[in-house]
Design an enzyme around this catalytic site. Sequence first.
Site, PDB file in Angstrom:
ATOM      1  N   ASN A  39       0.872  -1.180   0.000  1.00 56.13           N
ATOM      2  CA  ASN A  39       0.000   0.000   0.000  1.00 56.13           C
ATOM      3  C   ASN A  39       0.908   1.228   0.000  1.00 56.13           C
ATOM      4  O   ASN A  39       1.451   1.608   1.040  1.00 56.13           O
ATOM      5  CB  ASN A  39      -0.887  -0.033   1.261  1.00 56.13           C
ATOM      6  CG  ASN A  39      -1.754   1.206   1.367  1.00 56.13           C
ATOM      7  OD1 ASN A  39      -1.866   1.984   0.417  1.00 56.13           O
ATOM      8  ND2 ASN A  39      -2.377   1.395   2.519  1.00 56.13           N
ATOM      9  N   TRP A  40       1.059   1.825  -1.174  1.00 47.02           N
ATOM     10  CA  TRP A  40       1.980   2.971  -1.289  1.00 47.02           C
ATOM     11  C   TRP A  40       1.389   4.266  -0.747  1.00 47.02           C
ATOM     12  O   TRP A  40       2.074   5.275  -0.689  1.00 47.02           O
ATOM     13  CB  TRP A  40       2.368   3.170  -2.763  1.00 47.02           C
ATOM     14  CG  TRP A  40       3.347   2.182  -3.275  1.00 47.02           C
ATOM     15  CD1 TRP A  40       3.921   1.145  -2.590  1.00 47.02           C
ATOM     16  CD2 TRP A  40       3.878   2.123  -4.603  1.00 47.02           C
ATOM     17  NE1 TRP A  40       4.775   0.464  -3.414  1.00 47.02           N
ATOM     18  CE2 TRP A  40       4.771   1.039  -4.650  1.00 47.02           C
ATOM     19  CE3 TRP A  40       3.687   2.882  -5.755  1.00 47.02           C
ATOM     20  CZ2 TRP A  40       5.471   0.694  -5.797  1.00 47.02           C
ATOM     21  CZ3 TRP A  40       4.373   2.551  -6.905  1.00 47.02           C
ATOM     22  CH2 TRP A  40       5.260   1.466  -6.929  1.00 47.02           C
ATOM     23  N   LYS A  41       0.096   4.250  -0.453  1.00 50.76           N
ATOM     24  CA  LYS A  41      -0.579   5.485   0.008  1.00 50.76           C
ATOM     25  C   LYS A  41      -0.332   6.611  -1.007  1.00 50.76           C
ATOM     26  O   LYS A  41      -0.409   6.352  -2.201  1.00 50.76           O
ATOM     27  CB  LYS A  41      -0.142   5.827   1.427  1.00 50.76           C
ATOM     28  CG  LYS A  41      -0.262   4.602   2.342  1.00 50.76           C
ATOM     29  CD  LYS A  41      -0.117   4.880   3.784  1.00 50.76           C
ATOM     30  CE  LYS A  41      -0.295   3.571   4.562  1.00 50.76           C
ATOM     31  NZ  LYS A  41      -0.278   3.728   5.989  1.00 50.76           N
ATOM     32  N   HIS A  77      -9.891   1.224   4.680  1.00 42.96           N
ATOM     33  CA  HIS A  77      -8.623   1.566   5.359  1.00 42.96           C
ATOM     34  C   HIS A  77      -8.874   2.641   6.418  1.00 42.96           C
ATOM     35  O   HIS A  77      -9.640   3.574   6.193  1.00 42.96           O
ATOM     36  CB  HIS A  77      -7.585   2.045   4.338  1.00 42.96           C
ATOM     37  CG  HIS A  77      -6.211   2.084   4.921  1.00 42.96           C
ATOM     38  ND1 HIS A  77      -5.786   3.108   5.737  1.00 42.96           N
ATOM     39  CD2 HIS A  77      -5.176   1.205   4.851  1.00 42.96           C
ATOM     40  CE1 HIS A  77      -4.545   2.857   6.133  1.00 42.96           C
ATOM     41  NE2 HIS A  77      -4.154   1.703   5.610  1.00 42.96           N
ATOM     42  N   GLU A  81      -6.025  -5.015  10.603  1.00 51.93           N
ATOM     43  CA  GLU A  81      -5.047  -3.918  10.671  1.00 51.93           C
ATOM     44  C   GLU A  81      -5.456  -2.952  11.781  1.00 51.93           C
ATOM     45  O   GLU A  81      -6.218  -1.997  11.551  1.00 51.93           O
ATOM     46  CB  GLU A  81      -4.950  -3.198   9.322  1.00 51.93           C
ATOM     47  CG  GLU A  81      -3.854  -2.152   9.331  1.00 51.93           C
ATOM     48  CD  GLU A  81      -3.504  -1.650   7.940  1.00 51.93           C
ATOM     49  OE1 GLU A  81      -2.513  -2.110   7.378  1.00 51.93           O
ATOM     50  OE2 GLU A  81      -4.239  -0.798   7.425  1.00 51.93           O
ATOM     51  N   GLY A 102       2.712  -0.955   4.368  1.00 54.62           N
ATOM     52  CA  GLY A 102       2.741   0.455   3.966  1.00 54.62           C
ATOM     53  C   GLY A 102       4.164   0.940   3.796  1.00 54.62           C
ATOM     54  O   GLY A 102       4.807   0.712   2.757  1.00 54.62           O
TER      55      GLY A 102
END
Length: 261
Positions: free
Chosen positions: A8-10, A94, A165, A235
Amino acid sequence: MKKLVVANWKMNPQTEAEALALVSSWEHNLKQEQKHCDVVVCPPAIFLPAVSKHLKAVKLGAQNMSWTDNGSLTGEISDIQLKEFGVEYVILGHSERRLNLGETDSVVNAKLVEALKHHIIPILCLGGEAGAIENEMKTLVTKQFVQCTKGLSEHDLAKVVYVYEPIWAISTMKNSRPATGEHARDLIEHVYMLLEHRMPAKAARAVKVLYGGTVNKDNVHEYAKYPEICGALVGAASLDAENFWQVVAEFSRESVHHLNT
Ligand code: PGA
């Protein structure tokens, strides 16, 4: 079960060139791990077209999508548009979207239904809500699971990838700390129990449930050693090729180990 590690690169990196450099280094490494661990990358939407052209073994995911496939929705992206670029997965629920953009369980539920309608696999995050504390996570996960999966058939529930999470374990949260492997395993078992209320146990156990929250090369063994933890949502560590690759390699190694024991 084959493991799954999701990057998850955000809102990173800042340029397309950096995004492409990161995925091309992965493609090389994946050839060795592919048999035991799938990898999905979820870049910012703006980089999906470019990244999709560079992927062979790594699969593509989006970080968000609209709850409807058409309409006057300024700034939104539909699942049909995402599929145009080969998107196969989408992260939903998320905690950063809940916290900063006001997403609720009913919005997540609508998006989940929409994704399944168009055959995009939802990666449903459970455990992220303001004020969540460690000894109340089972109550929160149960509430989110029930609300977010409302109306889903047994068949559709089985297509979802679930991620435990906890919000307090996300590396960028103030005073964050990763969950212990034992806590992660316990909550993942809890998700399986919730699934078993909605489908036969054998079908429930074939579903993937991952852990997310500060997973990196230094602590991955703590999670990968448990057969119940089917992989990770990563992340910060996914922005460093070497760090990310060690996470994938560890899940891959442990998967072989569990098969042989
Ligand atoms: P982290 O992020 O690995 O940096 O804690 C995980 C996530 O927010 O999905």
